[in-house]
Write a protein that holds these residues in place. Sequence first.
Motif, PDB file in Angstrom:
ATOM      1  N   ILE A 118      -9.979  -2.023  -5.715  1.00 25.57           N
ATOM      2  CA  ILE A 118      -9.292  -3.320  -5.838  1.00 25.57           C
ATOM      3  C   ILE A 118      -7.972  -3.127  -6.580  1.00 25.57           C
ATOM      4  O   ILE A 118      -6.952  -3.729  -6.219  1.00 25.57           O
ATOM      5  CB  ILE A 118     -10.183  -4.358  -6.542  1.00 25.57           C
ATOM      6  CG1 ILE A 118     -11.464  -4.618  -5.737  1.00 25.57           C
ATOM      7  CG2 ILE A 118      -9.427  -5.679  -6.743  1.00 25.57           C
ATOM      8  CD1 ILE A 118     -12.527  -5.400  -6.484  1.00 25.57           C
ATOM      9  N   ASN A 119      -7.967  -2.280  -7.592  1.00 27.01           N
ATOM     10  CA  ASN A 119      -6.746  -2.023  -8.359  1.00 27.01           C
ATOM     11  C   ASN A 119      -5.647  -1.429  -7.475  1.00 27.01           C
ATOM     12  O   ASN A 119      -4.473  -1.782  -7.621  1.00 27.01           O
ATOM     13  CB  ASN A 119      -7.042  -1.114  -9.544  1.00 27.01           C
ATOM     14  CG  ASN A 119      -5.888  -1.027 -10.504  1.00 27.01           C
ATOM     15  OD1 ASN A 119      -5.248  -2.029 -10.824  1.00 27.01           O
ATOM     16  ND2 ASN A 119      -5.602   0.160 -10.980  1.00 27.01           N
ATOM     17  N   ASP A 121      -5.228  -1.973  -4.275  1.00 23.33           N
ATOM     18  CA  ASP A 121      -4.710  -3.099  -3.495  1.00 23.33           C
ATOM     19  C   ASP A 121      -3.829  -3.996  -4.352  1.00 23.33           C
ATOM     20  O   ASP A 121      -2.786  -4.478  -3.902  1.00 23.33           O
ATOM     21  CB  ASP A 121      -5.864  -3.925  -2.903  1.00 23.33           C
ATOM     22  CG  ASP A 121      -6.606  -3.204  -1.796  1.00 23.33           C
ATOM     23  OD1 ASP A 121      -6.053  -2.228  -1.239  1.00 23.33           O
ATOM     24  OD2 ASP A 121      -7.740  -3.617  -1.488  1.00 23.33           O
ATOM     25  N   TYR A 122      -4.250  -4.210  -5.589  1.00 25.82           N
ATOM     26  CA  TYR A 122      -3.492  -5.037  -6.520  1.00 25.82           C
ATOM     27  C   TYR A 122      -2.098  -4.448  -6.747  1.00 25.82           C
ATOM     28  O   TYR A 122      -1.095  -5.164  -6.709  1.00 25.82           O
ATOM     29  CB  TYR A 122      -4.247  -5.149  -7.853  1.00 25.82           C
ATOM     30  CG  TYR A 122      -3.466  -5.850  -8.933  1.00 25.82           C
ATOM     31  CD1 TYR A 122      -3.508  -7.233  -9.052  1.00 25.82           C
ATOM     32  CD2 TYR A 122      -2.673  -5.130  -9.824  1.00 25.82           C
ATOM     33  CE1 TYR A 122      -2.773  -7.888 -10.035  1.00 25.82           C
ATOM     34  CE2 TYR A 122      -1.951  -5.767 -10.811  1.00 25.82           C
ATOM     35  CZ  TYR A 122      -1.998  -7.149 -10.911  1.00 25.82           C
ATOM     36  OH  TYR A 122      -1.262  -7.790 -11.882  1.00 25.82           O
ATOM     37  N   ALA A 126       1.300  -6.267  -5.941  1.00 31.90           N
ATOM     38  CA  ALA A 126       2.187  -6.554  -7.078  1.00 31.90           C
ATOM     39  C   ALA A 126       3.586  -6.009  -6.833  1.00 31.90           C
ATOM     40  O   ALA A 126       4.583  -6.643  -7.195  1.00 31.90           O
ATOM     41  CB  ALA A 126       1.603  -5.980  -8.362  1.00 31.90           C
ATOM     42  N   LYS A 144      -3.166 -14.977  -5.760  1.00 31.51           N
ATOM     43  CA  LYS A 144      -4.024 -13.921  -5.212  1.00 31.51           C
ATOM     44  C   LYS A 144      -4.093 -12.749  -6.193  1.00 31.51           C
ATOM     45  O   LYS A 144      -5.169 -12.185  -6.409  1.00 31.51           O
ATOM     46  CB  LYS A 144      -3.491 -13.457  -3.866  1.00 31.51           C
ATOM     47  CG  LYS A 144      -4.384 -12.456  -3.179  1.00 31.51           C
ATOM     48  CD  LYS A 144      -3.927 -12.152  -1.771  1.00 31.51           C
ATOM     49  CE  LYS A 144      -4.904 -11.182  -1.124  1.00 31.51           C
ATOM     50  NZ  LYS A 144      -4.575 -10.908   0.251  1.00 31.51           N
ATOM     51  N   LEU A 145      -2.965 -12.401  -6.790  1.00 31.16           N
ATOM     52  CA  LEU A 145      -2.939 -11.322  -7.780  1.00 31.16           C
ATOM     53  C   LEU A 145      -3.815 -11.645  -8.981  1.00 31.16           C
ATOM     54  O   LEU A 145      -4.531 -10.768  -9.485  1.00 31.16           O
ATOM     55  CB  LEU A 145      -1.500 -11.041  -8.229  1.00 31.16           C
ATOM     56  CG  LEU A 145      -0.630 -10.300  -7.223  1.00 31.16           C
ATOM     57  CD1 LEU A 145       0.837 -10.357  -7.630  1.00 31.16           C
ATOM     58  CD2 LEU A 145      -1.092  -8.868  -7.063  1.00 31.16           C
ATOM     59  N   GLU A 146      -3.773 -12.886  -9.427  1.00 30.93           N
ATOM     60  CA  GLU A 146      -4.630 -13.293 -10.553  1.00 30.93           C
ATOM     61  C   GLU A 146      -6.106 -13.130 -10.194  1.00 30.93           C
ATOM     62  O   GLU A 146      -6.898 -12.641 -11.011  1.00 30.93           O
ATOM     63  CB  GLU A 146      -4.356 -14.749 -10.938  1.00 30.93           C
ATOM     64  CG  GLU A 146      -3.080 -14.969 -11.686  1.00 30.93           C
ATOM     65  CD  GLU A 146      -2.901 -16.426 -12.096  1.00 30.93           C
ATOM     66  OE1 GLU A 146      -2.495 -16.654 -13.248  1.00 30.93           O
ATOM     67  OE2 GLU A 146      -3.172 -17.332 -11.271  1.00 30.93           O
ATOM     68  N   MET A 148      -7.379 -11.098  -7.966  1.00 32.12           N
ATOM     69  CA  MET A 148      -7.670  -9.667  -7.878  1.00 32.12           C
ATOM     70  C   MET A 148      -7.835  -9.067  -9.272  1.00 32.12           C
ATOM     71  O   MET A 148      -8.711  -8.228  -9.488  1.00 32.12           O
ATOM     72  CB  MET A 148      -6.563  -8.946  -7.107  1.00 32.12           C
ATOM     73  CG  MET A 148      -6.526  -9.293  -5.629  1.00 32.12           C
ATOM     74  SD  MET A 148      -5.091  -8.588  -4.799  1.00 32.12           S
ATOM     75  CE  MET A 148      -5.694  -6.923  -4.506  1.00 32.12           C
ATOM     76  N   MET A 149      -7.001  -9.503 -10.208  1.00 30.37           N
ATOM     77  CA  MET A 149      -7.110  -9.006 -11.586  1.00 30.37           C
ATOM     78  C   MET A 149      -8.481  -9.364 -12.161  1.00 30.37           C
ATOM     79  O   MET A 149      -9.115  -8.535 -12.821  1.00 30.37           O
ATOM     80  CB  MET A 149      -5.992  -9.581 -12.453  1.00 30.37           C
ATOM     81  CG  MET A 149      -5.993  -9.067 -13.877  1.00 30.37           C
ATOM     82  SD  MET A 149      -5.793  -7.288 -14.057  1.00 30.37           S
ATOM     83  CE  MET A 149      -4.115  -7.097 -13.519  1.00 30.37           C
ATOM     84  N   ILE A 152     -10.991  -6.967 -10.718  1.00 32.37           N
ATOM     85  CA  ILE A 152     -10.869  -5.638 -11.326  1.00 32.37           C
ATOM     86  C   ILE A 152     -11.540  -5.628 -12.696  1.00 32.37           C
ATOM     87  O   ILE A 152     -12.337  -4.735 -13.006  1.00 32.37           O
ATOM     88  CB  ILE A 152      -9.389  -5.222 -11.450  1.00 32.37           C
ATOM     89  CG1 ILE A 152      -8.762  -5.072 -10.070  1.00 32.37           C
ATOM     90  CG2 ILE A 152      -9.248  -3.932 -12.251  1.00 32.37           C
ATOM     91  CD1 ILE A 152      -7.240  -5.039 -10.083  1.00 32.37           C
TER      92      ILE A 152
END
Length: 181
Positions: A118-119, A121-122, A126, A144-146, A148-149, A152
């Motif tokens: 996942i990181n 992809d993040y 980003a 979406k980034l939030e 994913m964070m 992670i």
Amino acid sequence: VFKIGTEILSKNPDEVHAHVQLAFTAANEVRKQNQKFVQPGLQSGLKAIELIEADKKPAKMEPTNWASHKLLLPAIYQQVAVLNLVAGNAAEARVKASKSAELGPTDPTSFALLGMIINQDYLKLATSYKTMPEGKDKEATFKKLEGMMDEIIDAYAHAIALSIGKPEHQSMMQQLTVDVT
């Protein structure tokens, strides 16, 4: 291993033990920077998963041996995730790592692997986010980034918690603790 395994599978394509061994061997070779066996290992891992999930015990296999193979299912999913990642299929790697964590909820390695996938992809998203023009698309990408964070952190937190008191996982736990922090 691949020479013998290929010979065995040419005579019996559903030989689950050979498929399991080839999947694990290929993933171990990847960890040594040898990608020669990624595709055959991936194929064998997927076949092993298929046979075990369909409960297709080989006729000559003892029930206790079959039960041992069934217990390997989370680890097989983990190896297939690694092989998919190396093959460039991050989406499938994520699916397999998630399944590994679901089936083996006490294995910190599955959660660490899932978090790493996942990181990756993040980090890609980003990077593109930084160059996006202001607007709704950029706002949606930020949300979406939030998310994913959060995924992670959750995966890494599981891996860290499950590593406590397990000497074989201490270096992984220390690295993930730094990453989470």
